[in-house]
Design an enzyme around this catalytic site. Structure first.
Site, PDB file in Angstrom:
ATOM      1  N   SER A 166      47.157  38.436  33.691  1.00  0.00           N
ATOM      2  CA  SER A 166      47.415  39.413  34.750  1.00  0.00           C
ATOM      3  C   SER A 166      48.217  40.590  34.197  1.00  0.00           C
ATOM      4  O   SER A 166      47.939  41.758  34.516  1.00  0.00           O
ATOM      5  CB  SER A 166      48.179  38.762  35.905  1.00  0.00           C
ATOM      6  OG  SER A 166      48.510  39.711  36.894  1.00  0.00           O
ATOM      7  N   TRP A 169      45.980  42.619  31.908  1.00  0.00           N
ATOM      8  CA  TRP A 169      44.986  43.374  32.691  1.00  0.00           C
ATOM      9  C   TRP A 169      45.500  44.772  33.014  1.00  0.00           C
ATOM     10  O   TRP A 169      44.720  45.729  33.089  1.00  0.00           O
ATOM     11  CB  TRP A 169      44.672  42.615  33.979  1.00  0.00           C
ATOM     12  CG  TRP A 169      43.668  43.303  34.862  1.00  0.00           C
ATOM     13  CD1 TRP A 169      42.311  43.198  34.820  1.00  0.00           C
ATOM     14  CD2 TRP A 169      43.956  44.195  35.954  1.00  0.00           C
ATOM     15  NE1 TRP A 169      41.736  43.976  35.792  1.00  0.00           N
ATOM     16  CE2 TRP A 169      42.718  44.601  36.507  1.00  0.00           C
ATOM     17  CE3 TRP A 169      45.137  44.697  36.506  1.00  0.00           C
ATOM     18  CZ2 TRP A 169      42.636  45.477  37.578  1.00  0.00           C
ATOM     19  CZ3 TRP A 169      45.046  45.571  37.579  1.00  0.00           C
ATOM     20  CH2 TRP A 169      43.814  45.954  38.109  1.00  0.00           C
ATOM     21  N   HIS A 170      46.827  44.912  33.169  1.00  0.00           N
ATOM     22  CA  HIS A 170      47.394  46.206  33.535  1.00  0.00           C
ATOM     23  C   HIS A 170      47.513  47.152  32.343  1.00  0.00           C
ATOM     24  O   HIS A 170      47.693  48.359  32.524  1.00  0.00           O
ATOM     25  CB  HIS A 170      48.777  46.017  34.167  1.00  0.00           C
ATOM     26  CG  HIS A 170      48.726  45.423  35.545  1.00  0.00           C
ATOM     27  ND1 HIS A 170      48.677  44.064  35.761  1.00  0.00           N
ATOM     28  CD2 HIS A 170      48.705  45.998  36.772  1.00  0.00           C
ATOM     29  CE1 HIS A 170      48.631  43.835  37.065  1.00  0.00           C
ATOM     30  NE2 HIS A 170      48.641  44.988  37.696  1.00  0.00           N
ATOM     31  N   GLY A 171      47.441  46.635  31.135  1.00  0.00           N
ATOM     32  CA  GLY A 171      47.509  47.509  29.972  1.00  0.00           C
ATOM     33  C   GLY A 171      47.936  46.765  28.723  1.00  0.00           C
ATOM     34  O   GLY A 171      48.601  45.722  28.802  1.00  0.00           O
TER      35      GLY A 171
END
Length: 319
Positions: A166, A169-171
């Site tokens: 997770s 996934w954001h960077g």
């Protein structure tokens, strides 16, 4: 092609399921006045959260996070709290605009937020925050890995994988990885004590739940520091400053915080009213319950308190 080009979804979400969206597109639809009014209400609510709450908070958040060494512990705490409201107002505001726009076409998208800052624990928070993403990870990663069906160590392994993915996934930045790791560590006591589903058993709230809500919110705000910081060094400097209680100066907020404080009070009050009322209705019939007076107030605040000069893009467009 039709599924990926359905414009209210854009690129940031909600992360829709084809099995949920396509059947609605295929069936014959006719204009429904009630659904259209609900859509307009949700668009106004989303605009308020974006341009009044999130963008006014951003004025302070950007100053504080760009120069954490220059501010007191009190200002750093306020900065992290304001970022919590900024990212919630920004992303849930966008989601409300998307859901409201879709309702004008007679199509219901998946709900993405369920008052996450009223959560009683971290497990409850993740059932309420970015719901479309967390359920996607649950269905396509956590359950295929075995979920909670195996031994306890397997459940712990799967939980850490979910939160780390997770974050990733954001960077591709260590700040996001650490953010995910912090949430995994906060989740562990609940998993080990088999109390990660306790909030599901009692969804009604009382004054006794306020301490749990407050503690959960504080931990979430601490984790948000890593999410917002540009790198681990800045995040660590910020965290250390939050616990340096030699200064309690909040002069930054004296002259410029009027709009921000009013917007946060309005947001919190309306959220709590809607939240307590929504507890008594079915979850799959979620609607924004706003009176004409509340709508009028929100529209006035959008026009007179909206931070339109900043022209800030949505935070989640970068992910």
């Amino acid at each position: 092609a039709l599924f990926v080009s359905y414009f209210p979804l854009l690129v940031a979400g909600p992360i829709e399921r084809a099995t949920h969206l396509l059947p609605q597109i295929k069936q014959k639809r006719k204009f429904e006045y009630h659904k259209a009014i609900q859509g307009v209400k949700q668009i106004i609510w989303g605009l308020f959260k974006k341009v009044v709450v999130a963008d006014n908070c951003a004025f302070f958040v950007n100053q504080i996070f760009n120069n954490a060494n220059g501010y007191s512990a009190a200002e750093l705490w306020l900065g992290s709290i304001l970022f919590a409201f900024q990212i919630y107002g920004d992303f849930s505001g966008y989601s409300d605009i998307a859901l409201g726009t879709s309702k004008l076409f007679g199509i219901d998208l998946l709900r993405n937020f369920n008052f996450p800052y009223f959560s009683k624990d971290i497990a409850d928070f993740w059932r309420r925050w970015h719901i479309s993403l967390s359920t996607w990870f649950r269905d396509y990663l956590y359950i295929p890995l075995g979920g909670s069906r195996g031994a306890k160590w397997q459940s712990i392994r799967n939980t850490f994988i979910i939160f780390l993915v997770s974050g990733f996934w954001h960077g591709a930045n260590w700040t996001f990885i650490i953010w995910g790791l912090i949430h995994a560590l906060l989740f562990m006591p609940l998993l080990l004590s088999n109390s990660n589903r306790s909030s599901l058993k009692n969804e009604h709230y009382s004054y006794k739940d306020f301490p749990k809500i407050g503690i959960t919110f504080i931990f979430v705000c601490l984790a948000w520091v890593f999410f917002r910081a540009d790198n681990l060094s800045e995040a660590w400097t910020y965290i250390l400053g939050m616990f340096d209680f030699t200064r309690f100066d909040i002069s930054l907020f004296y002259k410029n915080a009027n709009y921000t404080l009013i917007s946060l009070l309005c947001l919190t009050s309306i959220c709590w009213l809607v939240f307590t009322e929504w507890q008594n209705v079915k979850k799959n019939n979620y609607e924004i319950q706003l009176s004409k007076l509340n709508l009028f107030i929100l529209i006035l605040m959008i026009f007179f308190m909206g931070a339109f000069k900043n022209q800030l893009s949505f935070i989640y467009f970068q992910f």
